[in-house]
Design an enzyme around this catalytic site. Structure first.
Site, mmCIF file in Angstrom:
data_model
loop_
_atom_site.group_PDB
_atom_site.id
_atom_site.type_symbol
_atom_site.label_atom_id
_atom_site.label_comp_id
_atom_site.label_asym_id
_atom_site.label_seq_id
_atom_site.Cartn_x
_atom_site.Cartn_y
_atom_site.Cartn_z
ATOM 1 N N SER A 1 0.830 -1.199 0.000
ATOM 2 C CA SER A 1 0.000 0.000 0.000
ATOM 3 C C SER A 1 0.870 1.258 0.000
ATOM 4 O O SER A 1 1.613 1.474 -0.960
ATOM 5 C CB SER A 1 -0.961 -0.067 1.191
ATOM 6 O OG SER A 1 -2.012 0.853 1.034
ATOM 7 N N HIS B 1 -7.420 -6.003 1.432
ATOM 8 C CA HIS B 1 -6.208 -5.182 1.593
ATOM 9 C C HIS B 1 -5.350 -5.635 2.776
ATOM 10 O O HIS B 1 -4.326 -5.037 3.058
ATOM 11 C CB HIS B 1 -6.648 -3.720 1.819
ATOM 12 C CG HIS B 1 -5.560 -2.702 1.578
ATOM 13 N ND1 HIS B 1 -4.998 -2.482 0.336
ATOM 14 C CD2 HIS B 1 -4.931 -1.832 2.411
ATOM 15 C CE1 HIS B 1 -4.082 -1.534 0.426
ATOM 16 N NE2 HIS B 1 -4.013 -1.124 1.672
ATOM 17 N N ASP C 1 -10.268 -5.660 -2.675
ATOM 18 C CA ASP C 1 -9.614 -4.655 -1.825
ATOM 19 C C ASP C 1 -10.540 -3.444 -1.681
ATOM 20 O O ASP C 1 -10.970 -2.854 -2.691
ATOM 21 C CB ASP C 1 -8.290 -4.253 -2.498
ATOM 22 C CG ASP C 1 -7.417 -3.362 -1.637
ATOM 23 O OD1 ASP C 1 -7.955 -2.464 -0.972
ATOM 24 O OD2 ASP C 1 -6.196 -3.570 -1.663
HETATM 25 N N1 LIG Z 1 -9.003 2.196 7.896
HETATM 26 C C1 LIG Z 1 -7.733 1.798 8.382
HETATM 27 C C2 LIG Z 1 -6.706 2.259 7.395
HETATM 28 C C3 LIG Z 1 -5.358 1.756 7.721
HETATM 29 C C4 LIG Z 1 -4.966 0.527 6.928
HETATM 30 O O1 LIG Z 1 -5.742 -0.174 6.318
HETATM 31 N N2 LIG Z 1 -3.655 0.298 6.938
HETATM 32 C C5 LIG Z 1 -3.097 -0.769 6.168
HETATM 33 C C6 LIG Z 1 -2.232 -0.171 5.111
HETATM 34 S S1 LIG Z 1 -3.192 0.941 4.120
HETATM 35 C C7 LIG Z 1 -2.072 1.726 3.090
HETATM 36 O O2 LIG Z 1 -1.000 2.081 3.336
HETATM 37 C C8 LIG Z 1 -2.312 -1.699 7.084
HETATM 38 O O3 LIG Z 1 -1.363 -2.318 6.680
HETATM 39 N N3 LIG Z 1 -2.769 -1.795 8.341
HETATM 40 C C9 LIG Z 1 -2.097 -2.562 9.359
HETATM 41 C C10 LIG Z 1 -2.478 -4.000 9.443
HETATM 42 O O4 LIG Z 1 -1.822 -4.728 10.240
HETATM 43 O O5 LIG Z 1 -3.411 -4.457 8.750
HETATM 44 C C11 LIG Z 1 -7.511 2.412 9.760
HETATM 45 O O6 LIG Z 1 -8.217 3.335 10.090
HETATM 46 O O7 LIG Z 1 -6.641 1.943 10.513
#
Ligand SMILES: N[C@@H](CCC(=O)N[C@@H](CSC=O)C(=O)NCC(=O)O)C(=O)O
Length: 276
Positions: free
Chosen positions: A145, A254, A221
């Site tokens: 991401s 995602h 995603d």
């Molecule tokens: N809605 C979420 C958004 C944060 C999120 O989805 N973070 C992803 C990467 S998104 C793009 O860079 C992530 O990797 N999260 C950590 C995980 O361990 O899944 C929010 O508000 O947190």
């Protein structure tokens, strides 16, 4: 620099280290996985760049990459995603400030003082890693991401420095999507010509090196159409004649469940180039 975690893992060691970063002006943590082969001699390094809200912990605890790194004799290095600390500028949103460094060198106050994640990842961290761990000079870069954007941009901006690059669900055109627009305006200002220097789809046009890109993207995603837009990468690669393997994976979202499902292919992709 001092070690704050150490765990036996697939015959090697998962460690977390902390050091004072001169580039970022704060203490930083990074994860390093040393495969069993590192006890016998130097190994190549795959740098992993995580996404929004992540620290050095997300990848090392959720992706399951260590199994494949042990199989292929590759060291994994996973830094934090921004400078950190109570005295470091932050924002209430999850997509700006701490946890959202976007792998750029900020030029605008108040961000410019600490937010220099490009130089940290490309210069300071590899120098530190090479000084303390048994590394060869072969490096690859991957990420997810925001970190996928970071991996693509860092490889494109630094020809000759990396032997391989890949990404999961990357923000391929940050200049044209809300996450990137918000971050770039804060970190780089409102001159969109400057943004192009940090946008993979723009950098592809005049790339001096044509490292093949491996990109996995989940079909379900939640950020696909608004933030990620892989069709822009496909079109930019086609226009520039840049090699791209874009794998749409139906049903995947995602999350790190998606990353864990395909990380073995990515480590193998990097290992082929890093051991060549
Ligand atoms: N809605 C979420 C958004 C944060 C999120 O989805 N973070 C992803 C990467 S998104 C793009 O860079 C992530 O990797 N999260 C950590 C995980 O361990 O899944 C929010 O508000 O947190």
């Amino acid at each position: 620099m001092h070690r704050i975690e150490q765990h036996a893992c697939f015959g090697g060691r998962q460690e977390v280290w902390q050091h004072d970063s001169s580039t970022l002006g704060c203490a930083m943590r990074f994860g390093v996985y040393l495969p069993p082969q590192a006890a016998q001699g130097p190994c190549p390094v795959l740098y992993w760049l995580s996404g929004l809200t992540c620290t050095e912990q997300n990848f090392i605890t959720k992706a399951g990459a260590q199994r494949y790194a042990a199989e292929h004799g590759v060291i994994l290095v996973a830094p934090d995603t921004s400078p950190r600390g109570e005295d470091i500028t932050n924002d209430d949103g999850y997509d700006l400030g701490q946890g959202a460094g976007f792998y750029v060198n900020a030029t605008r106050a108040p961000w410019a003082r600490h937010y220099r994640m490009h130089d940290y990842v490309v210069e300071e961290l590899p120098a530190l890693v090479d000084a303390h761990f048994p590394t060869t000079t072969a490096r690859g870069v991957s990420g997810h991401s925001m970190g996928g954007h970071g991996a693509l941009v860092i490889a494109l901006r630094n020809p000759g420095r990396y032997r391989s690059v890949s990404a999961f669900s990357p923000i391929v055109a940050p200049s044209r999507v809300p996450w990137g627009e918000r971050a770039f305006e804060a970190y780089l200002g409102d001159d969109r010509a400057v943004w192009k220097q940090w946008d993979a789809c723009e950098l592809l046009r005049d790339a001096r090196e044509r490292l093949p890109l491996l990109v996995d993207q989940g079909g379900d995603d939640e950020f696909l159409q608004r933030q990620l837009r892989p069709e822009l990468l496909r079109d930019a690669c086609a226009a520039a004649g840049h090699p791209l393997e874009l794998r749409m994976q139906p049903g995947y979202d995602h999350s790190y469940y998606f990353i864990a499902s395909f990380i073995g292919d990515h480590v193998a992709h990097h290992a082929r180039a890093l051991h060549a």
